[in-house]
Design an enzyme around this catalytic site. Sequence first.
Site, PDB file in Angstrom:
ATOM      1  N   ASP A  91       0.860  -1.172   0.000  1.00  0.00           N
ATOM      2  CA  ASP A  91       0.000   0.000   0.000  1.00  0.00           C
ATOM      3  C   ASP A  91       0.910   1.240   0.000  1.00  0.00           C
ATOM      4  O   ASP A  91       2.086   1.160   0.392  1.00  0.00           O
ATOM      5  CB  ASP A  91      -0.863  -0.036   1.274  1.00  0.00           C
ATOM      6  CG  ASP A  91      -1.599   1.262   1.516  1.00  0.00           C
ATOM      7  OD1 ASP A  91      -2.299   1.717   0.599  1.00  0.00           O
ATOM      8  OD2 ASP A  91      -1.456   1.821   2.622  1.00  0.00           O
ATOM      9  N   ASP A 114      -0.218   5.142   0.901  1.00  0.00           N
ATOM     10  CA  ASP A 114      -0.466   6.088   1.994  1.00  0.00           C
ATOM     11  C   ASP A 114      -0.535   5.382   3.346  1.00  0.00           C
ATOM     12  O   ASP A 114      -1.266   4.409   3.512  1.00  0.00           O
ATOM     13  CB  ASP A 114      -1.769   6.843   1.732  1.00  0.00           C
ATOM     14  CG  ASP A 114      -1.655   7.737   0.515  1.00  0.00           C
ATOM     15  OD1 ASP A 114      -1.184   8.870   0.647  1.00  0.00           O
ATOM     16  OD2 ASP A 114      -2.023   7.277  -0.586  1.00  0.00           O
ATOM     17  N   ASP A 122      -2.177  -0.389   6.003  1.00  0.00           N
ATOM     18  CA  ASP A 122      -2.479   0.265   7.277  1.00  0.00           C
ATOM     19  C   ASP A 122      -3.947   0.584   7.478  1.00  0.00           C
ATOM     20  O   ASP A 122      -4.347   0.978   8.569  1.00  0.00           O
ATOM     21  CB  ASP A 122      -1.697   1.588   7.388  1.00  0.00           C
ATOM     22  CG  ASP A 122      -2.296   2.663   6.476  1.00  0.00           C
ATOM     23  OD1 ASP A 122      -2.674   3.730   6.978  1.00  0.00           O
ATOM     24  OD2 ASP A 122      -2.407   2.415   5.257  1.00  0.00           O
ATOM     25  N   ASN A 126      -9.224  -0.490   3.822  1.00  0.00           N
ATOM     26  CA  ASN A 126      -9.246  -0.969   2.438  1.00  0.00           C
ATOM     27  C   ASN A 126      -8.107  -1.947   2.140  1.00  0.00           C
ATOM     28  O   ASN A 126      -8.048  -2.538   1.064  1.00  0.00           O
ATOM     29  CB  ASN A 126      -9.233   0.204   1.437  1.00  0.00           C
ATOM     30  CG  ASN A 126      -8.014   1.093   1.567  1.00  0.00           C
ATOM     31  OD1 ASN A 126      -7.242   0.989   2.510  1.00  0.00           O
ATOM     32  ND2 ASN A 126      -7.840   1.993   0.621  1.00  0.00           N
TER      33      ASN A 126
END
Length: 273
Positions: free
Chosen positions: A8, A10, A222, A225
Amino acid sequence: MYQVLALDLDGTVLTDDHTIHPEVKKAIQEAKQHCHVMIVTGRHHTAARPYYYELGLDTPIICCNGTYVYDYQTETVLTQNAIEHEHALTFIDLAQEYKLKMVMYITDAMTYSSYNPFAYMLALEEWAEQAPEHHKPNIYRVDSFSETAKNTEFVWKFVVEGEQESVDRLMQTPWVKDHFNGERSWSNRIDFAAKGNSKGLRLAEYVNELGFQPSQVIAIGDNHNDISMLQYAGLGVAMFNADDTVKSNAQAVCKTDNNQDGLAHLIREQIKG
């Protein structure tokens, strides 16, 4: 031995000020020599582009929470499950009825309202201006989401933000539940993609095409999603800054948050030459 590293952006690879820690960058570039490293993000490909090239990747990227796979090498969409135009138009009407701010991700850009702008889009636009010219994200304001939707090939995703009660009402609307996946990306901000899309599902399809098994995959994230891909992977890792729900769906937790170099240590421990 792990063959795929799914990351991921962000809150994971990126620090809170939207940069990549030097050690994390180095560890990802080292991992590239030993396995298939790919980004799996909620971002549009135009907003992930500067980081993709900074990391020196050459693999396709999974965008908008699994809505599509994009290949920067050929500038093409490899596979997709976009929102039907008719559904997009109905969704726009509902979001406006509930007085929600909105961002619409279309074929090659992120668009937001001229008259009701998202604060975080203004910040994103400012960030985009500082990107290298040939990797500059495509972000612009529109006067009409409906007209824009009618005139684009793909509508990838909506992001809505507003009063908690209004956001929850939209999310609980039966028609929305029938046609969209709603995933919280902030306390009062929800990402809406076409029903059935998730990071985990798209990653599973992609890994299967490569000929690998879930047990050969490390996925790191984190946020909510990311849960689907953490559950899918042989090793699903939650960042230290993730909430308890995300951590409870992971097999391991990174020892530091996204502003430090814990991710670099973890990658080096798990992917050895």
